[in-house]
Design a protein around this motif. Structure first.
Motif, PDB file in Angstrom:
ATOM      1  N   GLY A  50       0.999  -1.167   0.056  1.00 54.85           N
ATOM      2  CA  GLY A  50      -0.305   0.040   0.133  1.00 54.85           C
ATOM      3  C   GLY A  50       0.638   1.016   0.179  1.00 54.85           C
ATOM      4  N   LYS A  51       0.320   2.262   0.267  1.00 52.30           N
ATOM      5  CA  LYS A  51       0.716   3.607  -0.350  1.00 52.30           C
ATOM      6  C   LYS A  51       1.343   4.370   1.529  1.00 52.30           C
ATOM      7  N   PRO A  52       2.947   4.927   1.478  1.00 49.64           N
ATOM      8  CA  PRO A  52       2.965   5.423   3.000  1.00 49.64           C
ATOM      9  C   PRO A  52       1.791   5.602   3.598  1.00 49.64           C
ATOM     10  N   LYS A  53       2.054   5.730   4.918  1.00 49.57           N
ATOM     11  CA  LYS A  53       0.683   6.184   5.734  1.00 49.57           C
ATOM     12  C   LYS A  53       1.204   7.894   5.790  1.00 49.57           C
ATOM     13  N   LYS A  54       0.075   8.759   6.099  1.00 47.22           N
ATOM     14  CA  LYS A  54       0.151  10.040   5.802  1.00 47.22           C
ATOM     15  C   LYS A  54       0.807  10.046   6.958  1.00 47.22           C
ATOM     16  N   SER A  55       0.452   9.556   7.881  1.00 41.53           N
ATOM     17  CA  SER A  55       1.618  10.109   9.597  1.00 41.53           C
ATOM     18  C   SER A  55       2.336   9.532  10.038  1.00 41.53           C
ATOM     19  N   SER A  56       3.414   8.843   9.309  1.00 41.24           N
ATOM     20  CA  SER A  56       4.423   8.008   8.961  1.00 41.24           C
ATOM     21  C   SER A  56       5.870   8.568   8.313  1.00 41.24           C
ATOM     22  N   PHE A  57       7.376   8.693   8.703  1.00 39.04           N
ATOM     23  CA  PHE A  57       8.132   8.911   7.649  1.00 39.04           C
ATOM     24  C   PHE A  57       8.088   7.438   7.491  1.00 39.04           C
ATOM     25  N   PHE A  58       9.502   7.846   6.298  1.00 35.09           N
ATOM     26  CA  PHE A  58       9.456   6.641   5.369  1.00 35.09           C
ATOM     27  C   PHE A  58      10.395   6.324   4.257  1.00 35.09           C
ATOM     28  N   ARG A  59      11.280   5.433   4.906  1.00 32.65           N
ATOM     29  CA  ARG A  59      12.560   5.366   3.555  1.00 32.65           C
ATOM     30  C   ARG A  59      12.153   4.820   2.308  1.00 32.65           C
ATOM     31  N   ALA A  60      12.671   4.629   1.366  1.00 31.62           N
ATOM     32  CA  ALA A  60      12.676   3.504  -0.025  1.00 31.62           C
ATOM     33  C   ALA A  60      14.114   2.969   0.044  1.00 31.62           C
ATOM     34  N   HIS A  61      14.564   1.641  -0.326  1.00 35.25           N
ATOM     35  CA  HIS A  61      15.434   1.317  -0.631  1.00 35.25           C
ATOM     36  C   HIS A  61      16.258   1.918  -1.445  1.00 35.25           C
ATOM     37  N   PRO A  62      17.801   2.228  -1.259  1.00 37.86           N
ATOM     38  CA  PRO A  62      17.806   2.421  -2.441  1.00 37.86           C
ATOM     39  C   PRO A  62      19.121   1.723  -3.600  1.00 37.86           C
ATOM     40  N   ASP A  63      18.862  -0.224  -3.108  1.00 33.45           N
ATOM     41  CA  ASP A  63      18.857  -0.645  -4.892  1.00 33.45           C
ATOM     42  C   ASP A  63      17.926  -1.415  -5.158  1.00 33.45           C
ATOM     43  N   GLU A  64      18.072  -0.556  -6.427  1.00 31.48           N
ATOM     44  CA  GLU A  64      17.071  -0.857  -7.546  1.00 31.48           C
ATOM     45  C   GLU A  64      17.176  -1.876  -7.653  1.00 31.48           C
ATOM     46  N   ILE A  65      17.350  -3.369  -7.143  1.00 30.09           N
ATOM     47  CA  ILE A  65      17.223  -4.427  -7.259  1.00 30.09           C
ATOM     48  C   ILE A  65      15.305  -4.607  -6.500  1.00 30.09           C
ATOM     49  N   TYR A  66      15.861  -3.560  -5.707  1.00 29.57           N
ATOM     50  CA  TYR A  66      14.239  -3.802  -4.399  1.00 29.57           C
ATOM     51  C   TYR A  66      13.098  -2.530  -4.958  1.00 29.57           C
ATOM     52  N   ARG A  67      13.470  -1.855  -6.620  1.00 24.16           N
ATOM     53  CA  ARG A  67      12.634  -1.245  -7.105  1.00 24.16           C
ATOM     54  C   ARG A  67      12.122  -1.903  -8.435  1.00 24.16           C
ATOM     55  N   ILE A  68      10.825  -2.349  -8.537  1.00 27.36           N
ATOM     56  CA  ILE A  68      10.633  -3.421  -9.712  1.00 27.36           C
ATOM     57  C   ILE A  68       9.070  -2.546 -10.604  1.00 27.36           C
ATOM     58  N   PRO A  69       9.711  -2.274 -11.770  1.00 22.51           N
ATOM     59  CA  PRO A  69       8.361  -2.259 -12.791  1.00 22.51           C
ATOM     60  C   PRO A  69       7.521  -3.045 -13.267  1.00 22.51           C
TER      61      PRO A  69
END
Length: 206
Positions: A50-69
Motif C-alpha cells: 500500500g501507500k506510505p501512511k500519511k502520518s509516518s516517515f519512511f525510507r525507500a530502499h536505495p538498491d535498484e533490485i528492490y524497485r521493480i516496474p
C-alpha cells in the motif's frame, strides 16, 4: 542492600527505600529489532502492500533490485481496492485494464517494511501524468536517501513532501524481493493466466 533470610532458608534482597522507584534504567530492555530476550528472532509472516501512511516517515530502499516496474489490475468491487500483480504477457492482452506501477520496498520509522506500488510513468502511455503522480515520485526520489512523509494537499491536488533532519539509516529486512512479493501478495494476488478469478470476472465469465 543487605541480604536477608527468607522463610525457606534462602536469601532475598531488601528494598532500598532511598532509590527512585521510577528510575527509567530499571525498565530498560534491549533495543535489538526483532530479537527477543531469549534470542528468538521474530520472522516476518506478512508484508503490507500500500501507500506510505500519511502520518509516518519512511525510507525507500536505495538498491535498484528492490524497485521493480510492474503492471497491476485493481479490483474495488469488494468496497476496498485490492491490487493484483500481472504477468507481462497477460498485461499485454488486457492493457486497458492494467496500470503501470513501480513496486518499491520501503520501511517506516518503526522498522516495519511495506511494499509501495508507486506511480510509474510510461513513455508510450496515452495517459497524461498528473501532479499527484509527479509529487509522489519526487517524494520517492528523496526517500532513497532521506526520511520522508507525504501528506495530501487537496487544494493543490498534489502531495506535500516533508523531510526529517539527520536521522539514522533504517534497518532493512534480510529478505529477497521474491520473498517480499510472496509475503505481500501470495499466489492469490498474482495473475498468471486468463483463468485467474479476477480476469474471469472482468470478462463476465463468473
Amino acid at each position: 542492600m543487605d541480604g536477608k533470610l527468607n522463610l525457606n532458608g534462602g536469601t532475598f534482597m531488601s528494598i532500598d527505600h532511598h532509590a527512585n522507584p521510577f528510575d527509567p534504567e530499571q525498565f530498560r530492555v534491549s533495543d535489538s529489532l526483532g530479537i527477543t530476550g531469549d534470542g528468538i528472532k521474530k520472522e516476518l509472516t506478512h508484508v503490507r502492500v500500500g501507500k506510505p501512511k500519511k502520518s509516518s516517515f519512511f525510507r525507500a530502499h536505495p538498491d535498484e533490485i528492490y524497485r521493480i516496474p510492474v503492471s497491476v489490475i485493481a479490483d474495488d468491487s469488494g468496497g476496498m481496492k485490492d491490487e493484483y500483480l500481472v504477468m507481462p504477457n497477460i498485461a499485454f492482452q488486457y492493457a486497458e485494464e492494467t496500470t503501470p506501477k513501480l513496486l518499491v520496498l520501503c520501511v517506516d520509522k518503526m522498522g516495519i517494511p511495506f511494499l509501495w506500488l508507486a506511480p510509474r510513468v510510461v513513455d508510450d502511455s496515452p495517459m497524461r501524468t498528473n501532479l499527484w503522480n509527479e509529487t509522489a515520485l519526487k517524494g520517492l526520489e528523496l526517500a532513497l536517501s532521506k526520511w520522508v512523509r507525504l501528506s495530501a494537499n487537496m487544494q493543490e491536488g498534489c502531495y506535500t513532501v516533508h523531510t526529517a533532519g539527520a536521522e539514522p539509516d533504517p534497518v532493512w529486512p534480510d529478505l529477497t524481493m521474491a520473498q517480499l512479493i510472496e509475503l505481500g501478495f501470495g499466489e492469490e494476488k498474482i495473475i498468471r493466466s486468463d483463468q485467474h478469478p479476477l480476469i474471469r470476472k472482468l470478462l463476465g465469465r463468473d
